[in-house]
Design a protein around this motif. Structure first.
Motif, mmCIF file in Angstrom:
data_model
loop_
_atom_site.group_PDB
_atom_site.id
_atom_site.type_symbol
_atom_site.label_atom_id
_atom_site.label_comp_id
_atom_site.label_asym_id
_atom_site.label_seq_id
_atom_site.Cartn_x
_atom_site.Cartn_y
_atom_site.Cartn_z
ATOM 1 N N UNK A 42 0.856 -1.167 -0.053
ATOM 2 C CA UNK A 42 -0.040 0.117 -0.067
ATOM 3 C C UNK A 42 0.888 1.355 0.088
ATOM 4 N N UNK A 43 1.956 1.285 0.636
ATOM 5 C CA UNK A 43 2.753 2.386 0.753
ATOM 6 C C UNK A 43 3.965 2.493 -0.164
ATOM 7 N N UNK A 44 4.441 1.274 -0.396
ATOM 8 C CA UNK A 44 5.991 1.331 -0.989
ATOM 9 C C UNK A 44 5.262 0.692 -2.379
ATOM 10 N N UNK A 45 6.349 0.328 -3.291
ATOM 11 C CA UNK A 45 6.173 0.056 -4.457
ATOM 12 C C UNK A 45 5.536 -1.305 -4.498
ATOM 13 N N UNK A 46 4.735 -1.566 -5.701
ATOM 14 C CA UNK A 46 4.147 -2.838 -5.866
ATOM 15 C C UNK A 46 5.405 -3.726 -6.244
ATOM 16 N N UNK A 47 5.624 -5.041 -5.705
ATOM 17 C CA UNK A 47 6.706 -5.807 -5.813
ATOM 18 C C UNK A 47 6.111 -7.070 -6.975
ATOM 19 N N UNK A 48 7.246 -7.376 -7.590
ATOM 20 C CA UNK A 48 7.027 -8.657 -8.878
ATOM 21 C C UNK A 48 8.087 -9.821 -8.391
ATOM 22 N N UNK A 49 7.566 -10.989 -8.496
ATOM 23 C CA UNK A 49 8.546 -11.876 -8.090
ATOM 24 C C UNK A 49 8.333 -12.866 -9.361
ATOM 25 N N UNK A 50 9.559 -13.524 -9.861
ATOM 26 C CA UNK A 50 9.526 -14.467 -10.845
ATOM 27 C C UNK A 50 10.403 -15.717 -10.485
ATOM 28 N N UNK A 53 16.663 1.439 5.015
ATOM 29 C CA UNK A 53 15.073 1.716 5.476
ATOM 30 C C UNK A 53 14.646 2.797 4.396
ATOM 31 N N UNK A 54 13.356 2.565 4.232
ATOM 32 C CA UNK A 54 12.766 3.462 3.181
ATOM 33 C C UNK A 54 11.922 4.453 3.872
ATOM 34 N N UNK A 55 12.092 5.811 3.611
ATOM 35 C CA UNK A 55 11.010 6.899 4.286
ATOM 36 C C UNK A 55 10.143 7.150 3.129
ATOM 37 N N UNK A 56 8.835 6.954 3.341
ATOM 38 C CA UNK A 56 7.783 7.195 2.240
ATOM 39 C C UNK A 56 7.023 8.247 2.808
ATOM 40 N N UNK A 57 7.203 9.421 1.938
ATOM 41 C CA UNK A 57 6.615 10.665 2.321
ATOM 42 C C UNK A 57 5.405 10.827 1.637
ATOM 43 N N UNK A 58 4.447 11.200 1.863
ATOM 44 C CA UNK A 58 3.037 11.401 1.483
ATOM 45 C C UNK A 58 2.325 12.676 1.800
ATOM 46 N N UNK A 59 2.208 13.521 0.828
ATOM 47 C CA UNK A 59 1.642 14.750 0.961
ATOM 48 C C UNK A 59 0.189 14.940 0.177
ATOM 49 N N UNK A 60 -0.393 15.880 0.107
ATOM 50 C CA UNK A 60 -1.826 15.762 -0.779
ATOM 51 C C UNK A 60 -1.424 15.817 -2.177
ATOM 52 N N UNK A 61 -0.313 16.478 -2.529
ATOM 53 C CA UNK A 61 0.084 16.387 -4.040
ATOM 54 C C UNK A 61 1.073 15.266 -4.567
ATOM 55 N N UNK A 62 1.919 14.816 -3.531
ATOM 56 C CA UNK A 62 2.983 13.747 -4.175
ATOM 57 C C UNK A 62 3.326 12.594 -3.159
ATOM 58 N N UNK A 63 4.089 11.722 -3.713
ATOM 59 C CA UNK A 63 4.334 10.688 -2.816
ATOM 60 C C UNK A 63 5.827 10.463 -3.054
#
Lengths: 381, 420
Positions: free
Chosen positions: A292-300, B401-411
């Motif tokens: 939901x928050x990160x990229x969609x992942x694909x595995x083959x 680690x990945x920082x996911x930033x979400x605003x009303x305009x972009x991610x």
């Protein structure tokens, strides 16, 4: 003595394993596993499963391999290869998992670019699995296994190494008939219960593999595989996974899974296609995880096995059966495979072929297709 | 406003020469303070008095050492604490303390009195024998009241005297000094004090008139770093800023920050119409003002002054403003994204139209370890920080680690490395 050893290992985990967690070890090892949300600690039959439960390699009869390419979070990619070599009294398994991160730019305190790094991590695993019946009749439905893992992590300019041990067991049993409700009953139901402790630390190294304890159960009935698992890592919340696989004639597979406890939880989806060659099976799987928050992942991933019947007297009959089968002469194919099974009664592959034949014939009967006798194959000859 | 100064009895010094038998005065005379005797002339009566003492008699006022002036507002009262110690071998029935009339630089009349336990006992006080047995320490305060019409840097002091009579020897001593210190008075030595009036060593009970408050320290923060600009300018990022000032005393009314952009503020906005006045609020003992990004979006230097209780304070405080680096292909700017224990990563996020902005940190396994949400005002920036501690309060392990930033305009997704 075994209890003492186990307790020692558990307590050594408490002392060390919590201090460092290599999260990349939680990456899926196959599209099949990922699409079943990783709930495969009790599933058996493929080499990659040894990464989840070392005991699962115990039921493998043939030389077999798994390979996977994973397009993962934040532009990272992982490659995986595993194999199982059946020996006389035990099965040897091994795998390599390599994770390469996307280019990492180190920014300074004003946002200036300071350096660029290529971060990577890898795991090398070797393990053994045995059937419980080697230790006594009362353990005949059990499988046991153990892995030794070596981890190397290269993060920025730091290098981390660790050694860890996995232990696991699977209890597998078959119910000829399970009464359900009314007249309805389930026939030929396989039930697996598995448990594994992964990442038992071996002291003396600078880093430690995370301790993860997982238990789960799975049911195989006709074309369905239903599996579930709960796992807990050191210092982490419990993760619950559920997965369902439906196969169509062992040729096409559809899978769905759901996961709770990893972040917000998520659904997983996957498909697989299998093609039976003359003396090997190859299956290609794909899975997608719409994080939901990160990229969609694909595995083959790919699974291949090389039936051991080629090494026995049953091979000739098995190969003949394959010949008839591909020429649509199911009657003779069945005859050959029955003979092969007589010579090698434990051979799961032959059983699987006969099962496939049952399904094909049943389907053709339902569709009203006339039974083929000596078919096109002979004509072609 | 009260200032109470606690002065510590130098027992060590007293005892060390008290054990000398025969002539403690010899010890005193060898003290470098002897040279002060010449300087202070008639005020320094220590020498002759000590000479007549015998061992076991009363040694008088104990010493204290505080090089600073006291400061007070017009109309304020300052209290100095003193101790007198009976170093004799029996009770003293005739000891007394008294103070001189305040001596002021302007000639104005200041008011002074002695206080015992907070009670005004006048300017001449006999210590009851009950309180002054052998070894007793008698404490009293000298209060000095600043006239309401006093002006800044005006000063005054009182001289403090003590008289003791030993029952053992019936020797009378009047002391205004001990071991080189004069109790009360100014040595007129111009060293480090404000306005050239620091009394230096040996001067006490001196009060200098100051403005109603004093700016002690000035700091400015941009969400990434905090810089102290009390004594010299600093350079900080062009991000929403927080100006903080520490005041010597609690203001009785409001505190405002005056900002002048690329030129000093005049504190009234008349000659410099660009000046901005921002009301400050109290936070952790400091007075702080939020400086929005729109005010500093184009300026290179900010001049700072303060208005406290209607009085303008300006000592040329200022700081420079500089842009952070642009990071190609990203709208956010990540700073210090390799963190070791105790370090923080910062992410500056443009707020666009404002509203909810969220940042979530994920491990490579896709597990969320930390999240934070703010409601941002439009056309600004917010700065998120993370110290590698997860939502459970535990430090995360080394890794990417990945920082996911979400605003009303972009991610956007940014990478952070946590290393051991």
């Amino acid at each position: 003595m075994k209890k003492v050893l186990f307790l020692y290992l558990v307590f050594s985990v408490n002392s060390y394993a919590i201090t460092s967690i290599a999260d990349f070890l939680k990456l899926p090892r196959s599209a099949k596993a990922e699409s079943l949300s990783g709930a495969v600690v009790s599933v058996m039959g493929e080499p990659f499963l040894s990464d989840y439960n070392p005991a699962s390699a115990g039921s493998i009869k043939n030389l077999s391999f798994n390979a996977m390419y994973l397009r993962w979070l934040g532009g990272s990619q992982s490659f995986y290869l595993s194999g199982v070599v059946p020996m006389k009294n035990l099965n040897l398994s091994s795998s390599i998992l390599f994770l390469s991160y996307d280019k990492f730019v180190h920014y300074g305190s004003w946002g200036e670019s300071l350096a660029t790094y290529n971060n990577s991590e890898f795991l090398v695993r070797g393990g053994v699995a045995v059937e419980g019946k080697k230790f006594g009749y009362f353990l005949r439905r059990f499988y046991f296994g153990g892995n030794l893992n070596f981890v190397n992590r290269h993060i920025i300019s730091e290098n981390y190494t660790a050694l860890g041990l996995d232990l696991g067991t699977v209890y597998r049993t078959k119910f000829k008939k399970l009464k359900a409700f009314g007249e309805f009953s389930f026939e030929d139901v396989f039930l697996n219960v598995g448990g594994a402790v992964r990442g038992l630390a071996v002291s003396g190294l600078e880093g430690y593999i995370p301790l993860v304890v997982a238990v789960g159960g799975s049911v195989e009935w006709k074309n369905l595989l239903i599996t579930s698992e709960v796992s807990v890592g050191a210092g982490a919340d419990k993760v619950f996974g559920f997965g369902v696989e439906y196969s169509w004639k062992n040729i096409a597979f559809a899978r769905i899974g759901v996961n709770f406890g990893r972040g917000d939880g998520y659904f997983t989806f996957g498909i697989g296609v299998s093609y039976p060659f003359e003396n090997r099976n190859i299956r290609v799987d794909y899975s997608v995880v719409p994080f939901l928050s990160l990229n969609t992942t694909h595995a083959f991933s790919v699974f291949a096995d090389f039936p051991s019947v080629s090494k026995s007297d049953a091979e000739i009959y098995y190969q003949k059966g394959i010949f008839y089968f591909v020429n649509n002469d199911y009657k003779n194919a069945r005859k050959m495979w029955n003979k092969a099974l007589e010579l090698d009664p434990d051979n799961e592959l032959i059983r699987r072929k006969l099962k496939e034949l049952d399904e094909i014939e049943k389907m053709e009967r339902e569709l009203g297709v006339e039974e083929t006798s000596i078919g096109a194959g002979e004509t072609n000859q | 406003m009260k200032f109470i100064k606690t002065l510590i009895l130098l027992f060590a010094g007293v005892n060390s020469w008290a054990v000398f038998t025969g002539t403690p005065s010899g010890t005193v005379l060898s003290n470098p303070a002897k040279s002060l005797a010449t300087f202070f002339g008639s005020q320094y009566e220590f020498e002759s008095t000590v000479e007549s003492l015998t061992v076991g008699s009363i040694y008088g006022l104990s010493g204290f050492n505080d090089p600073d002036d006291e400061m007070a507002y017009p109309g304020g009262v300052v209290r100095f604490s003193y101790e007198i110690t009976n170093m004799g071998n029996d009770a003293d029935d005739s000891a007394k303390v008294w103070i001189s009339k305040p001596i002021s630089s302007s000639g104005k009349d200041w008011n002074a009195w002695i206080e015992i336990n907070g009670v005004n006992v006048g300017t001449d006080y006999t210590i009851p024998v009950l309180y002054f047995g052998a070894g007793a320490v008698f404490k009293f305060d000298v209060a000095l009241e600043v006239p309401t019409n006093a002006v800044q840097d005006e000063w005054a002091y009182v001289e403090v005297y003590a008289e003791t009579i030993s029952n053992a020897s019936h020797i009378v001593g009047v002391y205004t000094g001990f071991n080189g210190y004069i109790y009360g008075g100014k040595d007129r030595v111009d060293d480090s004090g404000p306005s050239g009036l620091d009394p230096g060593d040996g001067a006490h009970s001196c009060v200098v008139v100051v403005p109603p408050n004093r700016v002690m320290e000035v700091k400015v923060s941009d969400g990434v770093e905090e810089k102290n600009i009390t004594h010299s300018p600093a350079t900080i990022r062009r991000l929403p800023q927080r100006l903080a000032v520490e005041l010597r005393d609690a203001p009785s009314d409001k505190v405002f920050a005056w900002l002048g952009f690329d030129s000093p503020t005049d504190g009234n906005g008349l000659s410099n119409t660009e000046d901005v006045r921002i009301e400050m609020h109290k936070l952790n003992g400091w007075w702080v003002a939020e400086v929005p990004l729109r005010l500093i979006s184009r300026v290179n230097r900010v001049y700072v002054a303060f208005e406290v209780d209607g009085v303008f304070y300006s000592e040329g405080w200022n700081y420079y403003v500089r842009d952070v680096y642009y990071q190609e292909n990203f709208q956010t700017v990540i700073m210090n994204n390799v963190i070791r224990k105790g370090e923080k990563v910062f992410i500056a996020v443009p707020t666009g139209g404002g509203g909810e902005i969220r940042v979530e940190f994920y491990s490579i396994a896709g597990e969320k370890v930390k999240s934070e949400t703010v409601n941002a005002e439009p056309n600004s920036k917010v700065v998120f920080e993370w110290d590698g501690i997860d939502d459970e309060g535990q430090r995360v392990s080394a890794g990417i680690y990945f920082a996911v930033i979400k605003t009303q305009e972009f991610e956007e997704v940014r990478q952070v490395a946590v290393v051991e």
